[in-house]
Design an enzyme around this catalytic site. Structure first.
Site, PDB file in Angstrom:
ATOM      1  N   SER A  30       1.074  -1.244   0.196  1.00  0.00           N
ATOM      2  CA  SER A  30      -0.279   0.189  -0.137  1.00  0.00           C
ATOM      3  C   SER A  30       1.226   1.348  -0.473  1.00  0.00           C
ATOM      4  CB  SER A  30      -0.964   0.028   1.115  1.00  0.00           C
ATOM      5  OG  SER A  30      -0.282   0.211   2.021  1.00  0.00           O
ATOM      6  N   HIS A 163     -39.354  23.699  -9.299  1.00  0.00           N
ATOM      7  CA  HIS A 163     -39.353  22.698 -10.912  1.00  0.00           C
ATOM      8  C   HIS A 163     -39.249  23.742 -12.247  1.00  0.00           C
ATOM      9  CE1 HIS A 163     -42.424  20.526  -8.940  1.00  0.00           C
ATOM     10  NE2 HIS A 163     -42.896  21.730  -8.094  1.00  0.00           N
ATOM     11  N   SER A 284     -13.930  26.051 -27.592  1.00  0.00           N
ATOM     12  CA  SER A 284     -13.824  25.040 -28.275  1.00  0.00           C
ATOM     13  C   SER A 284     -13.604  24.218 -29.458  1.00  0.00           C
ATOM     14  CB  SER A 284     -15.703  24.997 -28.729  1.00  0.00           C
ATOM     15  OG  SER A 284     -15.918  23.926 -29.823  1.00  0.00           O
ATOM     16  N   GLU A 297     -19.209  22.715 -14.751  1.00  0.00           N
ATOM     17  CA  GLU A 297     -19.037  21.649 -14.836  1.00  0.00           C
ATOM     18  C   GLU A 297     -18.488  20.347 -14.424  1.00  0.00           C
ATOM     19  OE1 GLU A 297     -19.703  21.278 -19.769  1.00  0.00           O
ATOM     20  OE2 GLU A 297     -20.604  22.857 -19.332  1.00  0.00           O
ATOM     21  N   TYR A 324      -9.171  -6.540  13.000  1.00  0.00           N
ATOM     22  CA  TYR A 324      -8.533  -5.736  11.244  1.00  0.00           C
ATOM     23  C   TYR A 324      -8.976  -6.968  10.113  1.00  0.00           C
ATOM     24  CZ  TYR A 324      -5.356  -4.042   8.172  1.00  0.00           C
ATOM     25  OH  TYR A 324      -5.196  -4.053   7.429  1.00  0.00           O
ATOM     26  N   GLN A 329      -7.126  -1.779   4.449  1.00  0.00           N
ATOM     27  CA  GLN A 329      -6.025  -1.020   3.352  1.00  0.00           C
ATOM     28  C   GLN A 329      -6.758  -0.515   2.461  1.00  0.00           C
ATOM     29  OE1 GLN A 329      -1.954  -2.731   3.066  1.00  0.00           O
ATOM     30  NE2 GLN A 329      -2.840  -2.723   0.649  1.00  0.00           N
TER      31      GLN A 329
HETATM   32  N1  ARG Z   1      -1.322  -1.538   4.972  1.00  0.00           N
HETATM   33  C1  ARG Z   1      -1.912  -1.855   6.110  1.00  0.00           C
HETATM   34  C2  ARG Z   1      -3.484  -1.355   5.764  1.00  0.00           C
HETATM   35  O1  ARG Z   1      -3.367  -0.362   5.379  1.00  0.00           O
HETATM   36  C3  ARG Z   1      -2.142  -1.457   7.239  1.00  0.00           C
HETATM   37  C4  ARG Z   1      -2.546  -2.645   8.507  1.00  0.00           C
HETATM   38  C5  ARG Z   1      -1.715  -4.256   7.939  1.00  0.00           C
HETATM   39  N2  ARG Z   1      -2.199  -4.606   8.760  1.00  0.00           N
HETATM   40  C6  ARG Z   1      -1.755  -6.343   8.654  1.00  0.00           C
HETATM   41  N3  ARG Z   1      -2.312  -7.168   9.717  1.00  0.00           N
HETATM   42  N4  ARG Z   1      -1.570  -6.694   7.201  1.00  0.00           N
HETATM   43  O2  ARG Z   1      -4.554  -1.381   6.846  1.00  0.00           O
END
Ligand code: ARG
Length: 465
Positions: A30, A163, A284, A297, A324, A329
């Site tokens: 990430s 309207h 244009s 726009e 988690y 992510q």
């Molecule tokens: N890159 C991960 C995120 O944004 C960080 C946490 C990763 N934790 C894990 N147990 N893989 O969520």
């Protein structure tokens, strides 16, 4: 993997014989998105190691070395001397890798009592605590731009629409105050979201805290939070703050899209109420005469993006098991895009509005003909004691009479013609049927009368302070 340098080693190398390679590694990494959390990550690490030192988990020398190196790293990244490695798994791994490369075991000790799960929740909250006030400033500027214009146009008569049909007489100042009111609510929503961001997840660990004697109150206050989060599992599973801010961004952008729709309509040859500055318009490639409201726009179009990000985030979190999961992510890309979009659009909107001029004569002309005074004629009869439904019907019949006579306003009928529909009409009715009188009469709270709009402006200005 044995050959990985500390910098490109994954943090979980001990457990798995091989790490995903090439495209697969890139897929789960990430760094491209969370790299923008780098300074928050460093700030969080500094607070964490200071606390580990105070609790006797790290010795003072190690803490001093780590802290000095984190300060160095921060400076080197700012100056461009140290580049964030695109090959790292995420920003947390990158910083720990650099510390380990430079300090050896001291670097390896920084993650005691911490998980990337609480780390990323912390970094994101810290980042948002910085970004949200910046957005508030942008909203303030947009409100101020609108109110400056509104102040100049409290007497500029224009039709108000329902309207998209002419409905009743208002002023441009009143219309702009309607927009500013929506932005004020947006501002209050962002301020409110900040209050819920103000809890520190650090110390929640992977999901159940730590057996080490961490001092969560200490890190929370060192990082400027009002306190630690209540429950470790909730701290790493929760993304309410992201959902909430994505919604706040989507609502703000929806508002901007509606203002911009009005502007695009007003800029048309048919309306010609607004003249956008040349440098806030585009031409244009084929039609030499064109002057297009592209900025309006595009701001309008970007409401699709922010609404989409909101749906992305809600869908992401829906049904996720506690606590988690790597799905989370995906939260940052959508959220960052919404913050960036609203930020840019607010700035573009201010520029476009500040450079625009209004064709007040065209606006005023559009209030005559089209019977915008019909409600006022009905309310005249109500003041004379007629039940509203009867008054409504009488005024409607007058509209039909005028149309049959080839006229486009009630005042063009003679007093005899008016009295033919109701004996309650007297000569004084003509004075209340002009567009200016229609506006002046609406001096109730929230109305378009100039003195009332000035009161609204003063009130709206207070929210921007
Ligand atoms: N890159 C991960 C995120 O944004 C960080 C946490 C990763 N934790 C894990 N147990 N893989 O969520």
């Amino acid at each position: 993997m044995k050959h990985d340098t500390p910098k490109n080693a994954v943090l979980w190398a001990g457990r798995l014989g091989k790490k995903p390679d090439g495209e697969a590694f890139a897929f789960q990494s990430s760094i491209n998105v969370d790299r923008r959390l780098v300074f928050e990550d460093i700030k969080g690490s500094r607070a964490h190691i200071a606390m580990l030192g105070a609790q006797g988990i790290l010795d003072a020398g190690t803490v001093a070395d780590l802290d000095a190196e984190l300060v160095n790293i921060s400076g080197e990244i700012r100056s461009g001397k140290l580049l964030i490695d695109e090959g790292a798994e995420d920003i947390h791994s990158f910083i720990e890798g650099i510390l380990t490369e430079r300090l050896g075991d001291a670097g390896r000790s920084v993650h005691a009592g911490r998980s990337r799960n609480d780390q990323v929740a912390l970094d994101t909250r810290l980042y948002l605590k910085r970004r949200v006030p910046e957005l508030e400033v942008r909203i303030d500027a947009a409100i101020a731009t609108l109110l400056d214009l509104a102040e100049r146009h409290t007497e500029s008569i224009m039709p108000g629409y329902t309207h998209l049909q002419r409905a009743q007489c208002v002023t441009l100042g009143f219309h702009l105050c309607a927009w500013a009111s929506a932005l004020c609510r947006d501002r209050l929503r962002f301020a409110d979201a900040l209050t819920r961001l103000d809890e520190c997840p650090l110390g929640a660990g992977a999901l159940a805290g730590s057996s080490l004697p961490l001092d969560r109150e200490r890190t929370a206050s060192a990082l400027g939070f009002s306190g630690p989060t209540l429950n470790a599992m909730d701290s790493v599973a929760d993304r309410d703050f992201a959902l909430e801010l994505a919604a706040d961004c989507a609502i703000t952008q929806i508002h901007l899209s509606r203002f911009c729709e009005d502007i695009a309509i007003w800029a048309s040859e048919e309306f010609k109420f607004i003249d956008l500055a040349e440098d806030w318009s585009t031409g244009s490639s084929i039609m030499p005469q064109k002057k297009n409201p592209d900025f309006a726009e595009l701001i309008r179009g970007k409401a699709g993006r922010t609404a989409g990000n909101m749906v992305t985030l809600f869908t992401l979190v829906k049904g996720l098991p506690y606590a988690y999961n790597k799905d989370l992510q995906e939260d940052k890309e959508a959220l960052f895009d919404s913050l960036d979009t609203v930020d840019t659009c607010l700035r573009m909107f201010c520029g476009m509005m500040a450079g625009a001029s209004f064709n007040t004569e065209r606006m005023a002309a559009a209030t005559t003909g089209g019977f915008l005074e019909a409600t006022d004629a009905a309310e005249y009869l109500v003041r004379k004691g007629l039940p509203f439904r009867k008054a409504h019907e009488t005024a409607a019949l007058l509209v039909r009479d005028a149309i049959a006579a080839g006229q486009d306003n009630i005042a063009s009928l003679s007093l005899a013609e008016l009295q033919n529909r109701s004996p309650l009409f007297e000569e004084d009715v003509y004075a209340i049927l002009t567009p200016r009188a229609c506006v002046a009469a609406r001096r109730l709270t929230g109305g378009p009368a100039p003195e009332e709009v000035r009161r609204q402006i003063a009130k709206l200005r207070k929210f921007t302070l």
